[in-house]
Design a protein around this motif. Sequence first.
Motif, PDB file in Angstrom:
ATOM      1  N   UNK A   1       0.846  -1.197   0.000  1.00  0.00           N
ATOM      2  CA  UNK A   1       0.000   0.000   0.000  1.00  0.00           C
ATOM      3  C   UNK A   1       0.872   1.234   0.000  1.00  0.00           C
ATOM      4  N   UNK A   2       0.434   2.210  -0.717  1.00  0.00           N
ATOM      5  CA  UNK A   2       1.155   3.474  -0.764  1.00  0.00           C
ATOM      6  C   UNK A   2       0.117   4.570  -0.953  1.00  0.00           C
ATOM      7  N   UNK A   3      -0.077   5.373   0.081  1.00  0.00           N
ATOM      8  CA  UNK A   3      -1.114   6.412   0.023  1.00  0.00           C
ATOM      9  C   UNK A   3      -0.526   7.782  -0.325  1.00  0.00           C
ATOM     10  N   UNK A   4       0.698   7.803  -0.795  1.00  0.00           N
ATOM     11  CA  UNK A   4       1.317   9.096  -1.066  1.00  0.00           C
ATOM     12  C   UNK A   4       1.660   9.276  -2.541  1.00  0.00           C
ATOM     13  N   UNK A   5       2.139  10.450  -2.839  1.00  0.00           N
ATOM     14  CA  UNK A   5       2.600  10.746  -4.193  1.00  0.00           C
ATOM     15  C   UNK A   5       4.124  10.854  -4.193  1.00  0.00           C
ATOM     16  N   UNK A  10       4.358  15.243  -7.006  1.00  0.00           N
ATOM     17  CA  UNK A  10       4.100  16.496  -6.283  1.00  0.00           C
ATOM     18  C   UNK A  10       4.605  17.697  -7.094  1.00  0.00           C
ATOM     19  N   UNK A  13       2.182  18.463  -9.794  1.00  0.00           N
ATOM     20  CA  UNK A  13       1.013  19.164  -9.254  1.00  0.00           C
ATOM     21  C   UNK A  13       1.317  20.659  -9.091  1.00  0.00           C
ATOM     22  N   UNK A  77      -2.499   7.877 -13.177  1.00  0.00           N
ATOM     23  CA  UNK A  77      -2.318   8.713 -11.992  1.00  0.00           C
ATOM     24  C   UNK A  77      -1.835  10.113 -12.378  1.00  0.00           C
ATOM     25  N   UNK A 309     -12.639  10.232  -1.742  1.00  0.00           N
ATOM     26  CA  UNK A 309     -11.283  10.323  -2.313  1.00  0.00           C
ATOM     27  C   UNK A 309     -10.626   8.955  -2.349  1.00  0.00           C
ATOM     28  N   UNK A 310     -10.724   8.227  -1.255  1.00  0.00           N
ATOM     29  CA  UNK A 310     -10.033   6.938  -1.184  1.00  0.00           C
ATOM     30  C   UNK A 310     -10.669   5.911  -2.119  1.00  0.00           C
ATOM     31  N   UNK A 313      -9.203   6.651  -5.336  1.00  0.00           N
ATOM     32  CA  UNK A 313      -7.825   6.142  -5.374  1.00  0.00           C
ATOM     33  C   UNK A 313      -7.818   4.626  -5.584  1.00  0.00           C
ATOM     34  N   UNK A 314      -8.791   3.958  -4.980  1.00  0.00           N
ATOM     35  CA  UNK A 314      -8.868   2.512  -5.173  1.00  0.00           C
ATOM     36  C   UNK A 314      -9.152   2.175  -6.645  1.00  0.00           C
ATOM     37  N   UNK A 317      -6.077   2.703  -8.560  1.00  0.00           N
ATOM     38  CA  UNK A 317      -5.090   1.652  -8.312  1.00  0.00           C
ATOM     39  C   UNK A 317      -5.431   0.394  -9.103  1.00  0.00           C
TER      40      UNK A 317
END
Lengths: 412, 394
Positions: A1-5, A10, A13, A77, A309-310, A313-314, A317
Amino acid sequence: MDFGYTPQQEALRREVRQFIRDNMTPDLAEEMDVHANAERPRGTSPSAHEFYRKIYERGWLGITYPKAYGGQGGDRLTQYIVEEEFTRAGVNIALNGSGAPAIMAAGTEEQKQYYIPRLIKREISFCLGFTEPHAGADLANLKCSAVRDGDYYVINGQKMYTTAAHSATHIYLMARTDRSAPKHDGISIFLIPMDAPGITVRPLWTIQNNPTAPLPTTYGASRTNETFFDDVRVHKSCLLGEENKGWRVGSMGLNLDRVGASRYLISVRRDEDIVNFVKSTRFDGFEPGKDPAIRDKIAEMWIEAQVCRLMTMRSMSIVERGGKFTYEGSAEKVWAPEHGVRTTEAITQMLGPYGSLLRTSPHAIEDGVFAHNVMGSFQSGINHGSVQVMRDQVARRGLGMPSSRKSRKAEG
Amino acid sequence: MDVLMNDDERMIADSAREFMDAECPPALVRAMETDPLGYPKELWAKVAELGWQGMCLPENSGGSNMPLVYLGLVLREAGRALAPLPLHSTAVASLAIARDGSEAQQATYLPDVVAGKSIMTWALTEDDPRLIPEAVKMQAKAHGEHFVLNGVKLFVDNFPAADHVLVAARTESGSKGAQGLTIFIVDAKSKGISEKGLITLAKDRQSEVTFKDVSVPKANIIGEVGAGWPIIERMLDRGTALLCAQMVGAARKDIEMAFEYAKFREAFGQPIGAFQSVQHMCADMQMWVDGAELLTFEALWKLDQGLPASVEVSQAKAFCNEKCEAAVRQSQTIHGGIGFMMEFDLQLWFRRVSAWSMRLGTAFEHRARIAHALIDFPGTVILGRPVPVVPESA
């Protein structure tokens, strides 16, 4: 799992934000806004074209499409990050609702070569011709017919809620090509120029109709349309995919439309707005941001927004790994729109009578955006598959629930 | 960004599930409800062989120094099986020693935890159930090389089985709030400690623990005297996120039982799962537990990265408290009368998810923390970015 960028993501962005700060003027913002006054086709002025050309030159249009078709050959992404920033600025750079995913998946080489680069550069645009007066949630019940006549098809029928039909150059049309087949097996998809003789577009005004609609409003435009087809003759090359195999092509396109940054953002932007509003607002002696009940509700809605949001993201992914949704796209399409309604209604109860004031009213707050959203927030739970149909899909596809006796009979 | 499990994570979760399926049947869960210690020693020894107690503990104490996300996956699977093990309380307390304790303390306490020879817990709450420093009244008075503790702690997990308990007490008389709070490692068998069992919905072991002139060496203080609250906050954040993982596991199993039941239980000539009213309940249950799981693992992931995670932890717990609870309640509804029967296993899950939803912070407390971060600091909030707002260096 990786919840970051990653640092690169970044940086991208920040780069997009800077681009928007450097290039966006108030006039352009109004011109570009996704949901601006629907009477005037959006993003079609010379300055808007210039703006899109600059975005294209930066490599930010059609990111996930192959280079051979004018895209960037990038990952989803990256598309998401860029799309999120532009959507926040009121600029639509996504290709959902455009037919592009379905054309890529089911189109001939010629169709891909023609449509995809033009869609990416926004030289052409599609409106969606799916819904009919008696075919909404039960879309496969549609009656609009396309009858083969030599190398042509002759199309007759009526389409409802053809949003942007008055400004689009093409329509992505679902029509019946075999009346005798079971209802899902007699449907085909056509790509048709809107200037084809026999097409008539009539406006349908929604409850959101307000000649000075607030900018940016979250949910939809005030105008949609009904579109009539009277003996519209189109060449057989307008067919997308195989004849009578249109149901799968169409529903796949819809599935891809249900996920992504713009769909998620329309459901959560009011959460940000209300937090930022209460931070700086007092009405005489009343400070909403200090009221414990309001604070509790805001936090509750904020958590729900995080789930929106999550879930997005799912979906990202899954797609990024090359997988397919079983129910995740449908779940997102229940959770986000219903959250949008819950938060809109919660906000009205925080603001009381101020919540009802539209943009042009004296004492309107935040350009009347909250009042406007009362009328529009549920729209996202209706279009592109209602939340009820989506729940059916979660239960049946995701959880393996059996279909009902009635629908088993109907499906034979 | 990839919120799905990677291969290593999947392997950890799958093997934990297989192990629990084999070793922890509902009959064991039932048996431990009336066991004085509340856990089976053989199973505790087996999970120590698997390395669960030492999963996130440092390598020099025999641990594996893995991320909290991995421990979260294991606790998810343990929660799925309702494993009657003092795993969560031991992890919470031992991690506090590992992260904030001295090298000497780590060397003294952690190898036994890793080996499964030491069970740990913590004692924070007193009469006032809120997880705020003001709620701690217990006094600790300096006396030579010792502090002497007096007071009553409530809701202490697994105390009858515990070897060591982390205790929060006031070392500055007259202090209020975070000031003057100190955290001690206390031998659970110390003279002056008495225990009274609380009888909980989950029928697990929670206690009222009375400290009467309990003498604790100064060497057992974690961190500095009077500076214990930040250590407690970090401990609570980790513990709360890990409890969420356990709740998610239990709620997932519970709703899966409802889905299966709905597929074969017939009424009005068809499986009840063919009725849309039931299907839509099931769809909601799935989305709630999915949401709880995503929030939980985001919080654990942020903790692993050393990023501020208090808001994420609170998001997860507030949502778990309400939505896991709602999910298991709907599962009871789908089961009808049978779900209400003691002999039917579903109730084991229902009672535990409910009880866990009341521990380590109510939905109101957690939402108050979130609201504070959102509203009481300057800057424009953007969803998906840190709150309180961190100014962007463009």
